[in-house]
Design a protein around this motif. Structure first.
Motif, PDB file in Angstrom:
ATOM      1  N   CYS A 135       0.832  -1.206   0.000  1.00  0.00           N
ATOM      2  CA  CYS A 135       0.000   0.000   0.000  1.00  0.00           C
ATOM      3  C   CYS A 135       0.869   1.260   0.000  1.00  0.00           C
ATOM      4  O   CYS A 135       1.964   1.269   0.580  1.00  0.00           O
ATOM      5  N   CYS A 162       0.582   3.785   1.663  1.00  0.00           N
ATOM      6  CA  CYS A 162       0.748   4.407   2.986  1.00  0.00           C
ATOM      7  C   CYS A 162       1.945   3.842   3.744  1.00  0.00           C
ATOM      8  O   CYS A 162       2.337   4.369   4.778  1.00  0.00           O
ATOM      9  N   CYS A 220      -5.256   4.167   7.409  1.00  0.00           N
ATOM     10  CA  CYS A 220      -5.380   4.131   5.951  1.00  0.00           C
ATOM     11  C   CYS A 220      -6.685   3.442   5.548  1.00  0.00           C
ATOM     12  O   CYS A 220      -6.936   2.295   5.938  1.00  0.00           O
ATOM     13  N   CYS A 270      -5.926   0.085   3.085  1.00  0.00           N
ATOM     14  CA  CYS A 270      -5.371  -1.188   3.571  1.00  0.00           C
ATOM     15  C   CYS A 270      -5.721  -1.447   5.028  1.00  0.00           C
ATOM     16  O   CYS A 270      -5.365  -2.498   5.566  1.00  0.00           O
TER      17      CYS A 270
HETATM   18 ZN   LIG Z   1      -2.539   1.698   3.392  1.00  0.00          ZN
END
Ligand SMILES: [Zn+2]
Length: 148
Positions: free
Chosen positions: A29, A31, A43, A46
């Motif tokens: 992801c 993030c 997030c 995810c």
């Molecule tokens: Zn994420």
């Protein structure tokens, strides 16, 4: 059907509830922090799991594994849970995926190789550990994202 199947079938039919399988993909992801490899727990993509996710509705009967409390020195949080489900659902799950049942979240620790020889249906057991890091927040976030 052998003895194992009958016992499992009874448990599944009586106790299964609508649950969700949160399946982690291979894509990291956006993030996830490059240096620390940590995902952002807030997030929405995810849910802090750090990978792309696929969410599937499943039916599972999640029970505490018998005898888990026999050793009083064992931390309650390390208690093992077993998720009984048909193989149609269990085959979606791999280690570290997450199962959400009601307000509870569990990580998949392993799958049992126990399975029947009969053609259909096939039942299996997925071993689960309660999510330790902010489980309530995770579940709230999950339903928030689901309802969008
Ligand atoms: Zn994420």
């Amino acid at each position: 059907m052998n003895h194992f199947d009958k016992g499992i079938e009874r448990i599944i039919n009586k106790l299964q509830t609508d649950s969700y399988a949160i399946i982690r993909g291979d894509i990291i992801c956006s993030c996830v922090d490059y240096a620390t490899k940590q995902a952002n727990p807030d997030c929405p993509k995810c849910l802090g799991l750090g990978r792309n996710l696929r969410i599937k509705s499943i039916k599972a009967a999640i029970r505490t594994s018998e005898g888990s409390f026999q050793n009083m020195a064992v931390d309650e949080k390390s208690v093992v849970y077993k998720g009984y489900m048909t193989e149609r659902y269990s085959r979606l799950l791999s280690k570290d995926d997450v199962v959400v049942e009601g307000m509870n979240a569990y990580h998949v620790t392993k799958k049992s190789d126990k399975r029947s020889d009969s053609i259909t249906p096939v039942y299996s057991v997925v071993f689960l550990a309660p999510k330790k890091k902010n489980p309530e927040k995770f579940v709230r976030k999950f339903y928030e994202v689901m309802n969008k």
